[in-house]
Design a protein around this motif. Structure first.
Motif, PDB file in Angstrom:
ATOM      1  N   VAL A  52      43.806  44.881  37.070  1.00  0.00           N
ATOM      2  CA  VAL A  52      43.403  43.912  36.052  1.00  0.00           C
ATOM      3  C   VAL A  52      42.536  42.813  36.640  1.00  0.00           C
ATOM      4  CG1 VAL A  52      44.218  42.265  34.314  1.00  0.00           C
ATOM      5  CG2 VAL A  52      45.511  44.368  34.740  1.00  0.00           C
ATOM      6  N   THR A  53      41.434  42.545  35.956  1.00  0.00           N
ATOM      7  CA  THR A  53      40.595  41.389  36.268  1.00  0.00           C
ATOM      8  C   THR A  53      40.508  40.518  35.024  1.00  0.00           C
ATOM      9  OG1 THR A  53      39.230  42.651  37.822  1.00  0.00           O
ATOM     10  CG2 THR A  53      38.313  40.592  36.970  1.00  0.00           C
ATOM     11  N   VAL A  54      40.805  39.239  35.162  1.00  0.00           N
ATOM     12  CA  VAL A  54      40.681  38.286  34.057  1.00  0.00           C
ATOM     13  C   VAL A  54      39.428  37.462  34.265  1.00  0.00           C
ATOM     14  CG1 VAL A  54      41.761  36.384  32.803  1.00  0.00           C
ATOM     15  CG2 VAL A  54      43.189  38.159  33.825  1.00  0.00           C
ATOM     16  N   VAL A  55      38.631  37.305  33.195  1.00  0.00           N
ATOM     17  CA  VAL A  55      37.432  36.474  33.289  1.00  0.00           C
ATOM     18  C   VAL A  55      37.538  35.326  32.277  1.00  0.00           C
ATOM     19  CG1 VAL A  55      35.996  38.379  34.052  1.00  0.00           C
ATOM     20  CG2 VAL A  55      36.133  37.875  31.622  1.00  0.00           C
ATOM     21  N   ASP A  56      37.079  34.167  32.693  1.00  0.00           N
ATOM     22  CA  ASP A  56      37.090  32.990  31.822  1.00  0.00           C
ATOM     23  C   ASP A  56      35.938  32.085  32.239  1.00  0.00           C
ATOM     24  OD1 ASP A  56      39.552  31.482  29.977  1.00  0.00           O
ATOM     25  OD2 ASP A  56      37.897  30.265  30.724  1.00  0.00           O
ATOM     26  N   GLY A  57      35.214  31.563  31.240  1.00  0.00           N
ATOM     27  CA  GLY A  57      34.066  30.720  31.534  1.00  0.00           C
ATOM     28  C   GLY A  57      34.424  29.346  32.045  1.00  0.00           C
ATOM     29  N   GLY A  58      35.674  28.927  31.879  1.00  0.00           N
ATOM     30  CA  GLY A  58      36.107  27.613  32.326  1.00  0.00           C
ATOM     31  C   GLY A  58      36.465  27.597  33.795  1.00  0.00           C
ATOM     32  N   ASP A  59      36.712  26.382  34.306  1.00  0.00           N
ATOM     33  CA  ASP A  59      37.064  26.270  35.724  1.00  0.00           C
ATOM     34  C   ASP A  59      37.837  24.978  35.976  1.00  0.00           C
ATOM     35  OD1 ASP A  59      37.260  26.957  38.366  1.00  0.00           O
ATOM     36  OD2 ASP A  59      35.248  26.273  38.909  1.00  0.00           O
ATOM     37  N   GLY A  60      38.698  24.592  35.016  1.00  0.00           N
ATOM     38  CA  GLY A  60      39.457  23.365  35.159  1.00  0.00           C
ATOM     39  C   GLY A  60      40.730  23.557  35.963  1.00  0.00           C
ATOM     40  N   GLU A  61      41.433  22.449  36.177  1.00  0.00           N
ATOM     41  CA  GLU A  61      42.647  22.478  37.000  1.00  0.00           C
ATOM     42  C   GLU A  61      43.721  23.378  36.401  1.00  0.00           C
ATOM     43  OE1 GLU A  61      46.048  19.365  38.706  1.00  0.00           O
ATOM     44  OE2 GLU A  61      44.160  18.602  37.872  1.00  0.00           O
ATOM     45  N   THR A  76      43.340  39.935  39.622  1.00  0.00           N
ATOM     46  CA  THR A  76      42.120  39.248  40.042  1.00  0.00           C
ATOM     47  C   THR A  76      41.646  38.352  38.903  1.00  0.00           C
ATOM     48  OG1 THR A  76      41.462  41.106  41.443  1.00  0.00           O
ATOM     49  CG2 THR A  76      39.737  39.553  40.793  1.00  0.00           C
ATOM     50  N   VAL A  77      41.313  37.106  39.219  1.00  0.00           N
ATOM     51  CA  VAL A  77      40.832  36.169  38.202  1.00  0.00           C
ATOM     52  C   VAL A  77      39.464  35.656  38.607  1.00  0.00           C
ATOM     53  CG1 VAL A  77      41.256  34.044  36.933  1.00  0.00           C
ATOM     54  CG2 VAL A  77      43.186  35.497  37.602  1.00  0.00           C
ATOM     55  N   ARG A  78      38.522  35.710  37.667  1.00  0.00           N
ATOM     56  CA  ARG A  78      37.169  35.233  37.914  1.00  0.00           C
ATOM     57  C   ARG A  78      36.876  34.088  36.950  1.00  0.00           C
ATOM     58  NH1 ARG A  78      32.725  39.564  36.811  1.00  0.00           N
ATOM     59  NH2 ARG A  78      32.713  38.574  34.764  1.00  0.00           N
ATOM     60  N   LEU A  79      36.806  32.875  37.482  1.00  0.00           N
ATOM     61  CA  LEU A  79      36.548  31.695  36.651  1.00  0.00           C
ATOM     62  C   LEU A  79      35.068  31.313  36.718  1.00  0.00           C
ATOM     63  CD1 LEU A  79      39.636  29.473  37.583  1.00  0.00           C
ATOM     64  CD2 LEU A  79      39.331  30.898  35.548  1.00  0.00           C
ATOM     65  N   GLY A  80      34.600  30.672  35.634  1.00  0.00           N
ATOM     66  CA  GLY A  80      33.236  30.167  35.616  1.00  0.00           C
ATOM     67  C   GLY A  80      32.186  31.179  35.230  1.00  0.00           C
ATOM     68  N   ASP A  81      32.573  32.443  35.005  1.00  0.00           N
ATOM     69  CA  ASP A  81      31.615  33.477  34.597  1.00  0.00           C
ATOM     70  C   ASP A  81      32.297  34.388  33.593  1.00  0.00           C
ATOM     71  OD1 ASP A  81      29.742  35.445  34.227  1.00  0.00           O
ATOM     72  OD2 ASP A  81      29.896  36.287  36.253  1.00  0.00           O
ATOM     73  N   ALA A  82      31.903  34.242  32.335  1.00  0.00           N
ATOM     74  CA  ALA A  82      32.499  35.073  31.284  1.00  0.00           C
ATOM     75  C   ALA A  82      31.454  35.964  30.637  1.00  0.00           C
ATOM     76  CB  ALA A  82      33.142  34.185  30.224  1.00  0.00           C
ATOM     77  N   THR A  83      30.370  36.229  31.337  1.00  0.00           N
ATOM     78  CA  THR A  83      29.282  37.019  30.751  1.00  0.00           C
ATOM     79  C   THR A  83      29.076  38.370  31.425  1.00  0.00           C
ATOM     80  OG1 THR A  83      27.630  35.972  32.184  1.00  0.00           O
ATOM     81  CG2 THR A  83      28.086  34.905  30.065  1.00  0.00           C
TER      82      THR A  83
END
Length: 498
Positions: A52-61, A76-83
């Motif tokens: 599983v990889t989670v993507v989210d455009g945010g990058d807050g605390e 795996t989590v990828r923040l700041g790139d949801a495209t």
């Protein structure tokens, strides 16, 4: 309303064969969004052995904390790139609020990868003897109706839970049934938003209800017909009953358009006397002419209007819809009455806060659109209305026109308050209006003071904003809490002055 057998869809290539939990092992799954449902889906699928990889455009605390927790579980989590679609993705599981035109989904379509929601995953993962779903959707009243339904089912001695859009991710409930010693559910009361239904093409409920339809989330769906079509998915494949609102012909139209199992019935609910195959109100009683022998001549008393708290018209309608779904599942009348008597609504839903100098103060912060606000305004005769916030593209002419005769005064605040002010000027020019030119959280205290100045004995100060809260508050709960605090501060001040 077509009358033929409907089987779950099998055309989703990414879900082919994945009804067996073991089949998820090793699958490359991308989860869109690190909110409640996204975290739930990621954990559940990782627990089944998926990569599983989670993507989210945010990058807050807060997102980083969730990402760290999931990382410890092998996600795996990828923040700041949801495209960008992660390489090797075989299926995308989206959180409900992600728009269909999101770049990530365009990339998935180009790669031939299916996109579904967590509700679809939950449906696919139900066990062989899974609890049936009683599903509820609509523009307003979903949460209250599902909670009423769960209360009725519990009163009938059934093991149930209120799940879905109500806050408890349904995938967690479905998978919890596999835990050692878990008590199997007899039935689930499921709240489904238009977003969730859009991404859940295979769901087939025992019975479903559409409470009402009004323009909402049109920026997401693109048009009112598209929004209505997604709501109508709740009826697809229903086995026993499709419950609709007699006062809203669009809900009945959705029933007529649905493909259902042979023998499934259309059941209406109305605030008036019920016709055959309807539930309604007669002489202060909730009565059933749908699930009774010889319904041409007979009706069954289910409860008294006084059993419903609060007994506002829209809340009575919610109770009738809940009762219809419960009766479709075979619940006896006594349990309907007991369940409605036991039910208490959540905070910020037409909640009475205090009486001060003969004026009632009511918090309906949950009224975040015009349809909900109109239902709230209809519950009182003489109102000082606190309104405003983020309009989400709504217009207010119809709301003001239909509610003008009840308005003693209006206090406006929030980013889009001018839209309401303009509608008031056009359709209720004699109603006093206070326009608070501020969007800070402290504006609520001033709004309550101004409303108190406009109100007289016998009036209701009603905070039913008809708008979303995020211009001033984190959510509608915080807005409601600010209103209640301001009312209590007003009461304390009056006590000191007495």
């Amino acid at each position: 309303m077509a009358g033929h057998q409907v089987t779950p869809l099998s055309g989703l290539s990414g879900l082919s064969g994945l009804s067996d939990p073991a089949a998820w092992s090793g699958k490359h799954i991308t989860v869109a969004g690190l909110g409640v449902s996204g975290v739930s889906a990621a954990r559940a699928l990782a627990g089944l052995g998926a990569r599983v990889t989670v993507v989210d455009g945010g990058d807050g605390e807060a997102l980083r904390e969730r990402a760290a927790a999931l990382g410890a579980e092998g996600v795996t989590v990828r923040l700041g790139d949801a495209t960008t679609l992660p390489e090797g993705t075989e299926l995308v599981v989206t959180s409900p609020g992600w728009r269909p035109d999101s770049p990530l989904f365009a990339a998935a379509a180009e790669a031939g990868v299916d996109v579904v929601g967590d509700v679809e995953i939950a449906w696919r993962l139900r066990g062989e003897n899974a609890a049936p779903w009683l599903a509820v959707t609509g523009t307003n009243g979903k949460t209250t109706t599902v909670q009423m339904l769960a209360s009725i089912l519990t009163a009938a001695g059934l093991h149930t839970a209120a799940v879905g859009n109500i806050g408890t991710p349904i995938i967690d409930v479905v998978l919890s049934q596999d835990a050692p010693g878990a008590e199997p559910y007899d039935v689930l009361a499921v709240e489904l938003s238009s977003y969730q239904l859009h991404w859940a093409p295979s769901v087939r409920a025992h019975s479903g209800a559409v409470l009402n339809l009004a323009p909402d989330h049109l920026d997401w769906h693109g048009s009112m017909p598209a929004y209505a079509a997604d709501k109508g998915r709740v009826f697809e494949g229903n086995q026993v009953a499709c419950v609709y609102n007699v006062a809203d012909p669009r809900t009945e139209h959705l029933v007529r358009e649905a493909d259902v199992e042979e023998g499934c019935r259309a059941i209406g609910f109305t605030l008036g006397a019920p016709a055959v195959s309807e539930l309604g109100v007669v002489d202060g009683l909730l009565v059933d002419r749908a699930f009774v022998p010889d319904r041409q001549k007979n009706a069954q008393e289910l409860a008294e209007v006084a059993d419903i708290k609060p007994a506002a018209p829209h809340n009575i309608a919610n109770a009738l819809a809940a009762a219809a779904l419960a009766r479709a599942f075979g619940v006896q009348p006594a349990a309907v009455r007991e369940g409605l008597r036991a039910f208490r609504p959540d905070a910020h839903r037409i909640a009475h806060v205090a009486d001060i100098d003969g004026v009632a103060y009511v918090d309906d912060s949950k009224a975040t659109n015009t349809h909900a606000a109109e239902a709230s305004l209809a519950a009182y005769e003489s109102i000082v209305w606190i309104a405003g916030g983020l309009a989400k593209g709504a217009t207010f002419d119809d709301l003001v026109t239909r509610s003008a005769k009840r308005l003693r005064g209006v206090v406006l605040m929030g980013a889009d308050r001018a839209l309401i002010g303009e509608a008031l000027a056009r359709h209720a020019p004699d109603v006093p209006v206070v326009d608070l030119d501020r969007t800070d959280t402290g504006a609520m205290a001033e709004a309550v003071r101004e409303a108190a100045r406009l109100a007289g004995p016998g009036d209701t100060v009603l905070m039913a904003p008809a708008c979303a809260s995020m211009d001033m508050f984190v959510n509608y709960n915080k807005r409601g809490e600010a209103f209640a605090e301001a009312v209590h501060a007003l009461a304390a001040g009056r006590d000191k002055d007495a």
